[in-house]
Design an enzyme around this catalytic site. Sequence first.
Site, PDB file in Angstrom:
ATOM      1  N   ASP A   1       0.832  -1.204   0.000  1.00  0.00           N
ATOM      2  CA  ASP A   1       0.000   0.000   0.000  1.00  0.00           C
ATOM      3  C   ASP A   1       0.873   1.262   0.000  1.00  0.00           C
ATOM      4  O   ASP A   1       1.831   1.364   0.771  1.00  0.00           O
ATOM      5  CB  ASP A   1      -0.874  -0.049   1.265  1.00  0.00           C
ATOM      6  CG  ASP A   1      -1.946   1.018   1.309  1.00  0.00           C
ATOM      7  OD1 ASP A   1      -2.444   1.411   0.240  1.00  0.00           O
ATOM      8  OD2 ASP A   1      -2.306   1.439   2.432  1.00  0.00           O
ATOM      9  N   HIS A   2       0.520   2.227  -0.853  1.00  0.00           N
ATOM     10  CA  HIS A   2       1.173   3.549  -0.862  1.00  0.00           C
ATOM     11  C   HIS A   2       2.689   3.496  -1.015  1.00  0.00           C
ATOM     12  O   HIS A   2       3.414   4.189  -0.280  1.00  0.00           O
ATOM     13  CB  HIS A   2       0.833   4.337   0.425  1.00  0.00           C
ATOM     14  CG  HIS A   2      -0.519   4.972   0.374  1.00  0.00           C
ATOM     15  ND1 HIS A   2      -0.807   6.058  -0.400  1.00  0.00           N
ATOM     16  CD2 HIS A   2      -1.673   4.650   1.003  1.00  0.00           C
ATOM     17  CE1 HIS A   2      -2.088   6.388  -0.249  1.00  0.00           C
ATOM     18  NE2 HIS A   2      -2.631   5.542   0.592  1.00  0.00           N
TER      19      HIS A   2
ATOM     20  N   ASP B   1       2.163   5.128  -5.469  1.00  0.00           N
ATOM     21  CA  ASP B   1       1.579   6.421  -5.115  1.00  0.00           C
ATOM     22  C   ASP B   1       2.484   7.540  -5.605  1.00  0.00           C
ATOM     23  O   ASP B   1       3.451   7.909  -4.952  1.00  0.00           O
ATOM     24  CB  ASP B   1       1.378   6.488  -3.595  1.00  0.00           C
ATOM     25  CG  ASP B   1       0.770   7.815  -3.153  1.00  0.00           C
ATOM     26  OD1 ASP B   1       0.601   8.707  -4.002  1.00  0.00           O
ATOM     27  OD2 ASP B   1       0.464   7.939  -1.956  1.00  0.00           O
TER      28      ASP B   1
ATOM     29  N   GLU C   1      -2.726   6.334  -7.879  1.00  0.00           N
ATOM     30  CA  GLU C   1      -3.521   7.420  -7.333  1.00  0.00           C
ATOM     31  C   GLU C   1      -3.334   8.679  -8.162  1.00  0.00           C
ATOM     32  O   GLU C   1      -2.223   9.018  -8.557  1.00  0.00           O
ATOM     33  CB  GLU C   1      -3.111   7.678  -5.878  1.00  0.00           C
ATOM     34  CG  GLU C   1      -3.849   8.824  -5.233  1.00  0.00           C
ATOM     35  CD  GLU C   1      -3.629   8.889  -3.732  1.00  0.00           C
ATOM     36  OE1 GLU C   1      -3.445   7.821  -3.109  1.00  0.00           O
ATOM     37  OE2 GLU C   1      -3.640   9.995  -3.194  1.00  0.00           O
TER      38      GLU C   1
ATOM     39  N   HIS D   1      -7.552  10.404   4.973  1.00  0.00           N
ATOM     40  CA  HIS D   1      -6.786   9.416   5.745  1.00  0.00           C
ATOM     41  C   HIS D   1      -6.803   9.694   7.251  1.00  0.00           C
ATOM     42  O   HIS D   1      -6.870  10.846   7.673  1.00  0.00           O
ATOM     43  CB  HIS D   1      -5.316   9.433   5.306  1.00  0.00           C
ATOM     44  CG  HIS D   1      -5.064   8.680   4.032  1.00  0.00           C
ATOM     45  ND1 HIS D   1      -4.528   9.247   2.921  1.00  0.00           N
ATOM     46  CD2 HIS D   1      -5.275   7.374   3.716  1.00  0.00           C
ATOM     47  CE1 HIS D   1      -4.411   8.341   1.960  1.00  0.00           C
ATOM     48  NE2 HIS D   1      -4.863   7.202   2.416  1.00  0.00           N
TER      49      HIS D   1
ATOM     50  N   HIS E   1      -9.833   5.181  -0.343  1.00  0.00           N
ATOM     51  CA  HIS E   1      -8.878   5.289   0.772  1.00  0.00           C
ATOM     52  C   HIS E   1      -9.519   6.141   1.852  1.00  0.00           C
ATOM     53  O   HIS E   1     -10.476   6.856   1.610  1.00  0.00           O
ATOM     54  CB  HIS E   1      -7.579   5.952   0.298  1.00  0.00           C
ATOM     55  CG  HIS E   1      -6.720   5.053  -0.525  1.00  0.00           C
ATOM     56  ND1 HIS E   1      -5.422   4.742  -0.180  1.00  0.00           N
ATOM     57  CD2 HIS E   1      -6.970   4.376  -1.667  1.00  0.00           C
ATOM     58  CE1 HIS E   1      -4.913   3.934  -1.090  1.00  0.00           C
ATOM     59  NE2 HIS E   1      -5.831   3.692  -2.004  1.00  0.00           N
ATOM     60  N   GLY E   2      -8.974   6.059   3.073  1.00  0.00           N
ATOM     61  CA  GLY E   2      -9.508   6.890   4.148  1.00  0.00           C
ATOM     62  C   GLY E   2     -10.903   6.454   4.567  1.00  0.00           C
ATOM     63  O   GLY E   2     -11.699   7.252   5.066  1.00  0.00           O
TER      64      GLY E   2
ATOM     65  N   ASN F   1     -10.260   0.461   1.377  1.00  0.00           N
ATOM     66  CA  ASN F   1      -9.086   0.364   2.257  1.00  0.00           C
ATOM     67  C   ASN F   1      -9.436   0.850   3.661  1.00  0.00           C
ATOM     68  O   ASN F   1      -9.930   1.974   3.823  1.00  0.00           O
ATOM     69  CB  ASN F   1      -7.965   1.265   1.730  1.00  0.00           C
ATOM     70  CG  ASN F   1      -7.293   0.708   0.493  1.00  0.00           C
ATOM     71  OD1 ASN F   1      -7.750  -0.261  -0.102  1.00  0.00           O
ATOM     72  ND2 ASN F   1      -6.189   1.325   0.115  1.00  0.00           N
TER      73      ASN F   1
ATOM     74  N   THR G   1      -7.107   2.877   9.910  1.00  0.00           N
ATOM     75  CA  THR G   1      -7.250   3.568  11.201  1.00  0.00           C
ATOM     76  C   THR G   1      -8.306   2.920  12.088  1.00  0.00           C
ATOM     77  O   THR G   1      -8.114   2.789  13.295  1.00  0.00           O
ATOM     78  CB  THR G   1      -7.600   5.054  10.953  1.00  0.00           C
ATOM     79  OG1 THR G   1      -6.573   5.613  10.119  1.00  0.00           O
ATOM     80  CG2 THR G   1      -7.685   5.829  12.243  1.00  0.00           C
TER      81      THR G   1
HETATM   82 ZN   LIG Z   1      -4.475   5.340   1.434  1.00  0.00          ZN
END
Ligand SMILES: [Zn+2]
Length: 274
Positions: free
Chosen positions: A81-82, A103, A133, A175, A203-204, A225, A228
């Site tokens: 990821d990222h 990313d 992205e 995010h 995302h987020g 995704n 958190t």
């Molecule tokens: Zn993300």
Amino acid sequence: MTWTAVPELIAGAAPGALGAFNVIALEHAEAIAAAAESAKRPAILQISENTVAYHGGLKPLARACLQIAADSSAPLAVHLDHATSHELITTAVEVGIRSVMYDGSTLDYAENVAETARIARWCHDRGVFVEAELGKIGGKDGAHAPGVRTDPDEAVAFVAATGVDALAVAVGSSHAMHTRDAQLDDGLIARLALKVPVPLVLHGSSGVPDEGLRAAVRHGMTKINIATRLNIVLAQSVRAELSAHPALSDPRGYLGPGRTAVQHEVEHLLRVLG
Ligand SMILES: [Zn+2]
């Protein structure tokens, strides 16, 4: 179960969306796999570049995740990821990861297109699925910020110019949110889903309430995704265990209940997405 390719997981999750959950500690991966098994849903175990930096390398955690995915009765895949560097993507592919996010969102548009296209060609030569992205998704870095929106025509042009397999889009989430009050632009999701020829990634998602996630999936989001949210649940559980048992020192005494709490949250989220 043997390793499953991300397009098969996406197909297996339809008409719902595919849940992609970030792994930081081994307990996250164990919890996500157990949840996918009990919910009878596919899922992705994903490792971010930030987590790689925390552990000082990708391989130990990646190998553990790949083994957990291989041993699970649920269809699971491991995703990077990222990633902002080709070097990290190379390491991921060497270790056996077959799905990566590049990313390039901090680059300007032309540079992002050129670098993403180069990495997508490199990955496709090796049978690796590529998410990218366009612009920034806010929070830690700005395209998933509440005010940022992906333009559908720009998204179509970006996918055509880069050849990526999935696209992270900015539709109102951000995010690292600790509250669940993000309002997504469902009309924009629907317009993007209609025009963009590859799966859309949210995302987020931790900041989006369950009803917002259900609506996003209905309007065409394909990969969701979540990071958190799991860490909030884990921290709450660990804090409660340590407060209730001040003499507790064995990590299994607090990480075990934490892992169970994460499992229950992932089960819940997989049902929301399904
Ligand atoms: Zn993300």
